[in-house]
Design an enzyme around this catalytic site. Structure first.
Site, mmCIF file in Angstrom:
data_model
loop_
_atom_site.group_PDB
_atom_site.id
_atom_site.type_symbol
_atom_site.label_atom_id
_atom_site.label_comp_id
_atom_site.label_asym_id
_atom_site.label_seq_id
_atom_site.Cartn_x
_atom_site.Cartn_y
_atom_site.Cartn_z
ATOM 1 N N HIS A 1 -3.277 7.217 2.034
ATOM 2 C CA HIS A 1 -3.678 5.900 1.557
ATOM 3 C C HIS A 1 -5.061 5.566 2.118
ATOM 4 C CE1 HIS A 1 -3.972 1.739 0.761
ATOM 5 N NE2 HIS A 1 -3.753 1.365 2.006
ATOM 6 N N ASN B 1 -10.024 -0.088 -0.532
ATOM 7 C CA ASN B 1 -8.568 0.028 -0.420
ATOM 8 C C ASN B 1 -7.951 -0.599 -1.672
ATOM 9 O OD1 ASN B 1 -5.857 -0.424 0.123
ATOM 10 N ND2 ASN B 1 -6.179 -1.108 2.218
ATOM 11 N N CYS C 1 0.811 -1.231 0.000
ATOM 12 C CA CYS C 1 0.000 0.000 0.000
ATOM 13 C C CYS C 1 0.841 1.277 0.000
ATOM 14 C CB CYS C 1 -0.957 -0.005 1.180
ATOM 15 S SG CYS C 1 -2.091 -1.387 1.132
HETATM 16 O O1 UT7 Z 1 -3.860 -1.126 3.363
HETATM 17 C C1 UT7 Z 1 -2.863 -1.698 4.162
HETATM 18 C C2 UT7 Z 1 -3.166 -1.478 5.539
HETATM 19 N N1 UT7 Z 1 -4.434 -2.101 5.917
HETATM 20 C C3 UT7 Z 1 -5.195 -1.477 6.783
HETATM 21 O O2 UT7 Z 1 -4.895 -0.365 7.131
HETATM 22 C C4 UT7 Z 1 -6.369 -2.191 7.397
HETATM 23 C C5 UT7 Z 1 -6.379 -1.902 8.870
HETATM 24 N N2 UT7 Z 1 -7.399 -2.602 9.607
HETATM 25 C C6 UT7 Z 1 -8.704 -2.309 9.509
HETATM 26 O O3 UT7 Z 1 -9.105 -1.492 8.724
HETATM 27 C C7 UT7 Z 1 -9.645 -2.988 10.455
HETATM 28 O O4 UT7 Z 1 -8.898 -3.674 11.445
HETATM 29 C C8 UT7 Z 1 -10.585 -4.003 9.770
HETATM 30 C C9 UT7 Z 1 -11.582 -3.233 8.883
HETATM 31 C C10 UT7 Z 1 -9.798 -4.990 8.948
HETATM 32 C C11 UT7 Z 1 -11.383 -4.752 10.805
HETATM 33 O O5 UT7 Z 1 -12.118 -3.829 11.608
HETATM 34 P P1 UT7 Z 1 -12.016 -3.891 13.180
HETATM 35 O O6 UT7 Z 1 -12.918 -2.867 13.688
HETATM 36 O O7 UT7 Z 1 -10.559 -3.782 13.542
HETATM 37 O O8 UT7 Z 1 -12.589 -5.292 13.481
HETATM 38 P P2 UT7 Z 1 -11.957 -6.436 14.371
HETATM 39 O O9 UT7 Z 1 -10.995 -7.221 13.567
HETATM 40 O O10 UT7 Z 1 -11.507 -5.871 15.675
HETATM 41 O O11 UT7 Z 1 -13.242 -7.335 14.635
HETATM 42 C C12 UT7 Z 1 -14.361 -6.830 15.399
HETATM 43 C C13 UT7 Z 1 -15.494 -7.799 15.227
HETATM 44 C C14 UT7 Z 1 -15.064 -9.248 15.371
HETATM 45 O O12 UT7 Z 1 -16.118 -9.947 16.001
HETATM 46 P P3 UT7 Z 1 -16.059 -10.294 17.576
HETATM 47 O O13 UT7 Z 1 -14.808 -11.122 17.744
HETATM 48 O O14 UT7 Z 1 -15.957 -8.971 18.261
HETATM 49 O O15 UT7 Z 1 -17.334 -11.016 17.802
HETATM 50 C C15 UT7 Z 1 -14.932 -9.729 13.960
HETATM 51 O O16 UT7 Z 1 -15.126 -11.111 13.825
HETATM 52 O O17 UT7 Z 1 -16.014 -7.669 13.899
HETATM 53 C C16 UT7 Z 1 -16.030 -8.953 13.287
HETATM 54 N N3 UT7 Z 1 -15.821 -8.775 11.856
HETATM 55 C C17 UT7 Z 1 -16.825 -8.586 11.011
HETATM 56 N N4 UT7 Z 1 -18.152 -8.527 11.186
HETATM 57 C C18 UT7 Z 1 -18.907 -8.309 10.101
HETATM 58 C C19 UT7 Z 1 -14.640 -8.743 11.186
HETATM 59 N N5 UT7 Z 1 -14.874 -8.523 9.875
HETATM 60 C C20 UT7 Z 1 -16.233 -8.438 9.753
HETATM 61 C C21 UT7 Z 1 -17.063 -8.228 8.652
HETATM 62 N N6 UT7 Z 1 -18.401 -8.168 8.872
HETATM 63 N N7 UT7 Z 1 -16.606 -8.060 7.403
#
Ligand code: UT7
Length: 340
Positions: free
Chosen positions: A258, A288, A125
């Protein structure tokens, strides 16, 4: 730390700089909405918008390659610059058409530039920033007078079909700029770049080799940790560029970061003290797009008439490697084709 544009004499007015003369973008035709993904994955439009800010993204069609998108974006950048040639082609991509050889020579050949140096840059990225800095160094050195810098991805091909976390974030696309040698006083001058890398964290964002004992060779990302590191790294590199170039926070017109996650963009603007600047938000429409995300966001800003020539703009990115960095430039005078 790499890069030191001031070594070339940033303090002396009129110092040689790479100047952006043209900008182009290309997106695949296929739009994939959050509702489309909700039919395949256990997710929802509400979750995706709330946690990422993304509404839709584009997916390359079967047979549509990174080079196809790169060529279209580069053609548009050349057209926008009113140029036919470039003395260097640098293509930032994580998804080259083939593992070997690089995709840039093919792109250059199709553009009628066979014979000029052409190579790929792999910084995920942060790829566009790395490619921009590389081309800018070559121009500043006086070795070349012009360059095409392209960020192009068919990133969705790397994704695990059952991983909802990555499916909702990534999209495909390409953006490109045409650079020419000019003066730092001209609109479009790339005034400073700062690049960083730390391979200690390489497994935060990676595609494991099949022989690593991994179950497959799909893209994997530790989203939460990447989120935290992305915010820290991008705000620190913006801070560093602003400090070195001597721009006050209130003198910055736009932050084009980004496009990883709306919450990341908001946090970076806040921590870097740039809440008064326009933060370009383009991820709602394209997700992204990795190495393509900064030039696509620039093209969206240009197409919407959001920037004026000479505006002070800061770019920043964070990606796999890990890699990150920032750049300071003034907004170019250009005509751009709307990619949407
Ligand atoms: O481009 C290169 C760099 N990449 C980035 O900058 C990405 C950085 N990371 C992010 O943008 C975020 O971490 C994500 C969008 C990938 C994930 O969002 P988050 O708010 O950090 O979610 P999380 O991984 O902490 O998960 C929170 C909850 C989990 O459920 P529980 O364990 O709390 O029950 C996940 O299983 O959200 C759940 N979850 C989803 N739910 C519905 C994770 N993905 C999804 C989804 N739909 N697509």
């Amino acid at each position: 730390m790499i890069s030191s544009h001031e070594q070339a004499g940033a303090s002396s007015r009129g110092a040689r700089r790479a100047v952006i003369r043209g900008l182009g973008a290309a997106l695949p035709a296929k739009v994939v909405t959050n509702d489309d993904l909700s039919r395949v994955h256990d997710t929802s439009d509400e979750w995706i918008q709330r946690r990422t800010g993304i509404r839709e993204r584009r997916h390359a069609a079967d047979g549509e390659q990174t080079s196809d998108l790169a060529i279209l974006a580069a053609r548009r950048a050349l057209e926008s610059a009113g140029a036919e040639r470039a003395e260097l082609v640098v293509l930032a991509t994580t998804t080259p058409d083939k593992v070997c050889p690089a995709t840039a020579p093919k792109v250059a050949a199709v553009l009628g530039l066979a014979g000029v140096p052409a190579f790929d840059v792999s910084a995920v990225c942060s790829g566009f920033l790395y490619a921009l800095a590389t081309a800018a160094w070559a121009i500043e050195s006086g070795s070349i007078q012009s360059a095409l810098v392209i960020g192009a991805e068919t990133f969705t091909r790397l994704l695990d079909p059952v991983d909802r976390t990555t499916a909702v974030i990534f999209g495909d696309g390409a953006g490109a700029v045409h650079l020419e040698s000019g003066s730092e006083a001209e609109p479009g001058a790339v005034l400073m770049t700062r690049l960083y890398a730390d391979g200690t964290d390489e497994e935060l964002i990676h595609v494991p080799q099949p022989d690593d004992g991994a179950q497959g060779s799909y893209f994997q990302m530790n989203g939460r940790e990447v989120f935290t590191k992305a915010v820290e790294a991008m705000s620190a590199s913006v801070d560093s560029v602003l400090g070195e170039i001597g721009w006050r926070r209130d003198e910055v017109d736009a932050l084009i970061a980004h496009q990883a996650n709306l919450r990341i963009l908001t946090a970076v603007a806040h921590i870097a003290g740039l809440e008064a600047a326009d933060a370009e938000i383009h991820l709602d429409r394209v997700g992204n797009t990795s190495a393509a995300s900064i030039p696509l966001a620039m093209a969206a800003a240009a197409a919407a008439g959001r920037r004026r020539p000479g505006d002070r703009v800061v770019l920043t990115a964070f990606g796999g490697g890990t890699t990150w960095g920032a750049a300071a430039l003034t907004w170019p005078e250009l005509a751009v084709i709307d990619p949407h």
